[in-house]
Design a protein around this motif. Structure first.
Motif, PDB file in Angstrom:
ATOM      1  N   TYR A   1       1.344 -41.806 -15.297  1.00 39.24           N
ATOM      2  CA  TYR A   1       1.272 -40.347 -15.252  1.00 39.24           C
ATOM      3  C   TYR A   1       0.619 -39.901 -13.950  1.00 39.24           C
ATOM      4  N   GLY A   2       1.153 -38.843 -13.360  1.00 37.82           N
ATOM      5  CA  GLY A   2       0.564 -38.336 -12.128  1.00 37.82           C
ATOM      6  C   GLY A   2       0.984 -36.908 -11.860  1.00 37.82           C
ATOM      7  N   GLN A   3       0.255 -36.272 -10.946  1.00 35.01           N
ATOM      8  CA  GLN A   3       0.608 -34.918 -10.513  1.00 35.01           C
ATOM      9  C   GLN A   3       0.405 -34.835  -9.004  1.00 35.01           C
TER      10      GLN A   3
ATOM     11  N   HIS B   1     -12.457 -32.974 -13.372  1.00 38.26           N
ATOM     12  CA  HIS B   1     -11.151 -33.015 -14.046  1.00 38.26           C
ATOM     13  C   HIS B   1     -10.890 -34.411 -14.608  1.00 38.26           C
ATOM     14  N   MET B   2     -11.124 -35.423 -13.785  1.00 32.92           N
ATOM     15  CA  MET B   2     -10.847 -36.796 -14.214  1.00 32.92           C
ATOM     16  C   MET B   2     -11.788 -37.242 -15.326  1.00 32.92           C
ATOM     17  N   LEU B   3     -13.045 -36.854 -15.228  1.00 32.01           N
ATOM     18  CA  LEU B   3     -14.003 -37.209 -16.276  1.00 32.01           C
ATOM     19  C   LEU B   3     -13.562 -36.625 -17.612  1.00 32.01           C
ATOM     20  N   ASN B   4     -13.120 -35.376 -17.596  1.00 29.01           N
ATOM     21  CA  ASN B   4     -12.715 -34.706 -18.825  1.00 29.01           C
ATOM     22  C   ASN B   4     -11.506 -35.386 -19.463  1.00 29.01           C
ATOM     23  N   TRP B   5     -10.607 -35.926 -18.635  1.00 30.86           N
ATOM     24  CA  TRP B   5      -9.384 -36.533 -19.159  1.00 30.86           C
ATOM     25  C   TRP B   5      -9.493 -38.046 -19.346  1.00 30.86           C
TER      26      TRP B   5
ATOM     27  N   THR C   1      -6.312 -56.661 -20.497  1.00 28.35           N
ATOM     28  CA  THR C   1      -5.063 -57.340 -20.150  1.00 28.35           C
ATOM     29  C   THR C   1      -3.874 -56.410 -20.353  1.00 28.35           C
ATOM     30  N   GLU C   2      -4.104 -55.268 -21.016  1.00 23.31           N
ATOM     31  CA  GLU C   2      -3.086 -54.235 -21.160  1.00 23.31           C
ATOM     32  C   GLU C   2      -3.775 -52.897 -21.397  1.00 23.31           C
ATOM     33  N   VAL C   3      -3.076 -51.827 -21.076  1.00 19.60           N
ATOM     34  CA  VAL C   3      -3.621 -50.474 -21.270  1.00 19.60           C
ATOM     35  C   VAL C   3      -2.503 -49.578 -21.805  1.00 19.60           C
ATOM     36  N   ASN C   4      -2.903 -48.448 -22.386  1.00 22.35           N
ATOM     37  CA  ASN C   4      -1.911 -47.489 -22.877  1.00 22.35           C
ATOM     38  C   ASN C   4      -1.290 -46.708 -21.727  1.00 22.35           C
ATOM     39  N   LYS C   5      -2.139 -46.032 -20.939  1.00 22.90           N
ATOM     40  CA  LYS C   5      -1.650 -45.109 -19.916  1.00 22.90           C
ATOM     41  C   LYS C   5      -2.541 -45.151 -18.693  1.00 22.90           C
ATOM     42  N   VAL C   6      -1.942 -44.976 -17.526  1.00 18.46           N
ATOM     43  CA  VAL C   6      -2.707 -44.836 -16.288  1.00 18.46           C
ATOM     44  C   VAL C   6      -2.359 -43.490 -15.661  1.00 18.46           C
ATOM     45  N   TYR C   7      -3.320 -42.924 -14.909  1.00 17.87           N
ATOM     46  CA  TYR C   7      -3.169 -41.537 -14.443  1.00 17.87           C
ATOM     47  C   TYR C   7      -3.788 -41.361 -13.073  1.00 17.87           C
ATOM     48  N   ASP C   8      -3.103 -40.571 -12.233  1.00 21.12           N
ATOM     49  CA  ASP C   8      -3.629 -40.172 -10.929  1.00 21.12           C
ATOM     50  C   ASP C   8      -3.323 -38.686 -10.736  1.00 21.12           C
ATOM     51  N   PRO C   9      -4.352 -37.825 -10.725  1.00 23.52           N
ATOM     52  CA  PRO C   9      -4.123 -36.383 -10.620  1.00 23.52           C
ATOM     53  C   PRO C   9      -3.749 -35.896  -9.226  1.00 23.52           C
ATOM     54  N   ALA C  10      -3.806 -36.774  -8.229  1.00 23.13           N
ATOM     55  CA  ALA C  10      -3.381 -36.431  -6.863  1.00 23.13           C
ATOM     56  C   ALA C  10      -2.600 -37.641  -6.351  1.00 23.13           C
ATOM     57  N   CYS C  11      -1.429 -37.880  -6.967  1.00 23.90           N
ATOM     58  CA  CYS C  11      -0.806 -39.207  -6.899  1.00 23.90           C
ATOM     59  C   CYS C  11      -0.076 -39.514  -5.603  1.00 23.90           C
ATOM     60  N   GLY C  12       0.139 -38.521  -4.723  1.00 19.69           N
ATOM     61  CA  GLY C  12       0.833 -38.817  -3.476  1.00 19.69           C
ATOM     62  C   GLY C  12       2.147 -39.517  -3.735  1.00 19.69           C
TER      63      GLY C  12
ATOM     64  N   THR D   1      -3.155 -29.578  -9.521  1.00 20.96           N
ATOM     65  CA  THR D   1      -3.856 -30.163 -10.667  1.00 20.96           C
ATOM     66  C   THR D   1      -5.065 -29.341 -11.090  1.00 20.96           C
ATOM     67  N   LEU D   2      -5.810 -28.821 -10.129  1.00 20.45           N
ATOM     68  CA  LEU D   2      -7.055 -28.119 -10.464  1.00 20.45           C
ATOM     69  C   LEU D   2      -6.796 -26.791 -11.154  1.00 20.45           C
ATOM     70  N   ILE D   3      -5.740 -26.098 -10.741  1.00 19.82           N
ATOM     71  CA  ILE D   3      -5.450 -24.766 -11.282  1.00 19.82           C
ATOM     72  C   ILE D   3      -4.422 -24.816 -12.398  1.00 19.82           C
ATOM     73  N   ASP D   4      -3.474 -25.755 -12.288  1.00 19.75           N
ATOM     74  CA  ASP D   4      -2.367 -25.803 -13.241  1.00 19.75           C
ATOM     75  C   ASP D   4      -2.048 -27.241 -13.631  1.00 19.75           C
ATOM     76  N   PRO D   5      -2.958 -27.902 -14.362  1.00 21.85           N
ATOM     77  CA  PRO D   5      -2.715 -29.294 -14.756  1.00 21.85           C
ATOM     78  C   PRO D   5      -1.561 -29.389 -15.747  1.00 21.85           C
ATOM     79  N   LYS D   6      -0.728 -30.430 -15.574  1.00 21.05           N
ATOM     80  CA  LYS D   6       0.511 -30.520 -16.343  1.00 21.05           C
ATOM     81  C   LYS D   6       0.472 -31.511 -17.511  1.00 21.05           C
TER      82      LYS D   6
END
Length: 505
Positions: A241-243, A332-336, A208-219, A274-279
Motif C-alpha cells: 500500500y502506498g500514496q 500520520h505513520m504512528l497513527n496508522w 518471516t511474513e507480514v499482512n501489509k506494508v505501507y509507504d505514505p510517500a511512496c515515490g 497524504t497529509l491532507i487527503d489520506p486514501k
C-alpha cells in the motif's frame, strides 16, 4: 548495456524527459510477455501443448478476454503484443498512432474491472506525438523504432524458468541511473536500494511474513518493493500500500509493481496528498511502515482548523509547523501503525532537535515511549542530498522505557561520487538495533527520563560520544622540538651571513 542504449537513443533529448519512453516501452514489453506466458501456461494445463498466444488471431483471442482480465487485470490482443508490433514497426508509417491506440486499448481493457484504478493512466507519460522525439512524424517514428528494437534485443532470461524479475531489476537500475544523473529532482522519487534494504530489514526483525506494508510517500515504490525481495512477495499476504502526490511518480510506482510481477490485487497505490487527503483509512493499521518523505516541505498546518482535530495529529496537541511537515508525516505513520508493528522513517536531522511545535511533538513521542531507535546515517547517501540524514524507528509495544541511539555516520563505502551502505555496514547497524546494547562510540541505550531532562533532544550526537581520532600531543616534547628548530634556524642565518660577507669582499 541498458544505460548505454538509453543514452544512445535519446540524442539531444534531456535524459530526465527521455526516461518515460525507455521505461514505458520496457513496461509495454514486460506486460506483453507476461500475459503471453500466463495464457500459454493456462493452455498447456488444458492439454494444448505448443500453443503460442502471439500467433493466434485477435478474433480467437477475444474468447479469453473476460477470464484473463479477472486474473491479470488487463488484456492485450495478439496484434497488440510488443513482439508483433516490433516486427511491423519499421514498415508502419503511422507507428506513433498505432502505439497510442494500443496503449489506450490496454488501459481500456480494465474498464469496469476491479483493476481499473490500477491500470488507469499508466501510459500517460509516454507521449508518442511529442516533438521531443523528433520534429516530424517520420523522425518520431524512426526514434520509436530504435527504442522498440533496443528494448526488444535486451535478454531478460527464459520466462519458463521464472527469470521474470530481470525486468524489475533493469527498471530499478534505470531509475537509479536517471535519479543519479538528474540530481535533486531524481532524489525526490528514488531511495537508494541499500537504504531501502536497511529500512525493510529493521521493520522485519523477528518476522518471516507480514499482512501489509505501507509507504505514505511512496515515490516510485522502491521501499515497498524491497519487502518483496527480502521476504518474498507471497509472504506479504495482503499486499503493498502506498500514496504519492506527484502523478508522474505515481505512474512509475504502479508500473514498478507490475514489473516486479506483483499482480493488481496485491497492491493499492493511491494518488493524492497524504497529509491532507489520506486514501487508506479503510486499510490501516499496517504491520510495517517504511518511508523517505520529502524533507521540510510546506503544508497547511494550523491554517486548516480541521487538522488539529484529525485523529492522526490531535494526540500531540500541536501541529507540525507550516514550513516543516516532517513530523506531520511521523504522526500520520504512528497513527496508522499496528500495535505490534514497526515504522522506519528517513528524516532530516533538524527534526531531532528543533524547538517550538516540533519539540512538543517529540515530547509526546518520547513520553509515550513510541520512539524505539534513532540512527544517524552517513552523509551523501541520497541523490541530490549531501547532508547526513537519520532514521527514526517507531513502535507501539516496546519492552523497555528507553531509546536506542546508533551513530552509523562512518558506516559506508565510497562509490563514484556517492557514499553507499555495504552489506557489512547494514549488518552492523542491524545487529546493534537487535542487540540494543551500549557500544563505545557507536550505540547507546538511554532512559527516556534522561531524554526529557535534555529537553527532548533526540539527536544521536547528544548521546553517543564520537571517537577522538586526534593524536595525543606531548607539549613539553613539542616545545623542545620548536626550540631546536629555532636554534638551528639561527645557526643557518649566521652561516648565510658569513657566505654573503665573503662574496661581497
Amino acid at each position: 548495456t541498458i544505460w548505454q542504449i538509453a543514452n544512445d537513443l535519446r540524442g539531444s533529448v534531456d535524459g530526465w524527459d527521455f526516461k518515460n519512453y525507455v521505461l514505458g516501452i520496457l513496461f509495454y514489453r514486460f506486460i506483453s510477455e507476461n500475459i503471453t506466458k500466463y495464457i500459454n501456461e493456462e493452455e498447456a494445463k488444458a492439454g494444448n501443448q505448443g500453443f503460442n498466444y502471439a500467433d493466434i488471431s485477435d478474433a480467437d483471442a477475444e474468447l479469453g478476454r473476460a477470464v484473463t482480465v479477472s486474473e491479470k487485470g488487463f488484456y492485450i490482443l495478439p496484434s497488440e503484443l510488443f513482439v508483433n508490433v516490433r516486427k511491423r514497426a519499421a514498415f508502419d508509417p503511422n507507428l506513433n498512432e498505432t502505439l497510442s491506440a494500443i496503449f489506450n486499448a490496454i488501459e481500456n481493457s480494465a474498464k469496469g474491472a476491479e483493476s481499473e484504478d490500477d491500470m488507469k493512466g499508466l501510459f500517460d507519460d509516454i507521449d508518442v506525438n511529442s516533438n521531443k522525439l523528433g520534429a516530424t512524424v517520420t523522425k518520431r517514428n524512426e526514434t520509436l523504432v530504435k527504442i522498440l528494437n533496443a528494448i526488444g534485443d535486451l535478454r531478460f532470461g527464459d520466462f519458463t524458468e521464472n527469470a521474470i524479475d530481470a525486468f524489475g531489476d533493469a527498471y530499478e537500475f534505470l531509475m537509479t541511473m536517471y535519479a543519479s544523473n538528474a540530481g535533486k529532482s531524481g532524489g525526490e522519487f528514488f531511495t537508494p536500494q541499500e537504504v531501502s534494504e536497511l529500512l525493510a530489514k529493521i521493520t522485519l526483525v523477528g518476522k518471516t511474513e507480514v499482512n501489509k506494508v505501507y509507504d505514505p510517500a511512496c515515490g516510485s515504490g522502491s521501499l515497498l518493493l524491497k519487502f518483496a525481495k527480502v521476504l518474498g512477495k507471497d509472504n506479504v499476504r495482503q499486499g503493498f500500500y502506498g500514496q504519492e502526490v506527484n502523478i508522474t511518480t505515481y505512474n512509475l510506482c504502479r508500473i514498478n509493481m507490475f514489473l516486479h510481477d506483483i499482480n493488481y490485487e496485491k497492491f493499492n497505490i493511491a494518488l493524492g496528498d497524504t497529509l491532507i487527503d489520506p486514501k487508506h483509512w479503510d486499510d490501516e493499521p499496517f504491520d510495517c511502515i517504511v518511508s523517505n518523505p520529502p524533507y521540510s516541505i510546506k503544508w497547511e498546518g494550523d491554517t486548516n482548523p480541521l487538522l488539529i482535530n484529525d485523529p492522526r495529529f490531535a494526540p500531540a496537541g500541536v501541529l507540525a509547523p507550516k514550513s516543516k511537515a516532517d513530523l506531520a508525516f511521523v504522526m500520520h505513520m504512528l497513527n496508522w501503525l499496528a500495535t505490534n508493528g514497526t515504522a522506519a522513517i528517513v528524516e532530516f536531522p533538524g527534526v531531532l532537535y528543533r524547538g517550538g511545535a516540533e519539540q512538543k511533538i517529540r515530547k509526546y513521542l518520547v513520553d509515550n515511549n513510541f520512539v524505539d531507535t534513532v540512527i544517524q546515517l552517513p552523509a551523501n547517501l541520497f541523490f541530490g542530498v549531501s547532508i547526513a540524514t537519520c532514521i527514526i524507528v517507531l513502535k507501539k509495544s516496546k519492552k523497555d522505557n528507553s531509546t536506542l541511539f546508533i551513530d552509523a555516520s562512518n558506516e559506508f563505502v565510497h562509490e563514484g561520487n556517492k557514499n553507499k551502505l555495504s552489506d557489512a555496514n547494514i549488518a552492523r547497524i542491524l545487529n546493534a538495533f537487535i542487540e540494543r546494547k551500549d557500544e563505545n562510540h557507536f550505540s547507546k541505550l538511554v532512559q527516556n527520563g534522561n531524554i526529557a531532562e535534555n529537553e527532548y533532544n533526540i539527536s544521536v550526537s547528544s548521546y553517543v560520544e564520537a571517537e577522538n581520532n586526534n593524536e595525543d600531543i606531548d607539549i613539553a616534547k613539542l616545545n623542545e622540538q620548536i626550540t631546536q628548530i629555532v636554534k638551528r634556524e639561527n645557526e643557518l642565518r649566521t652561516e648565510i651571513d658569513k657566505i654573503i660577507s665573503l662574496l661581497e669582499a
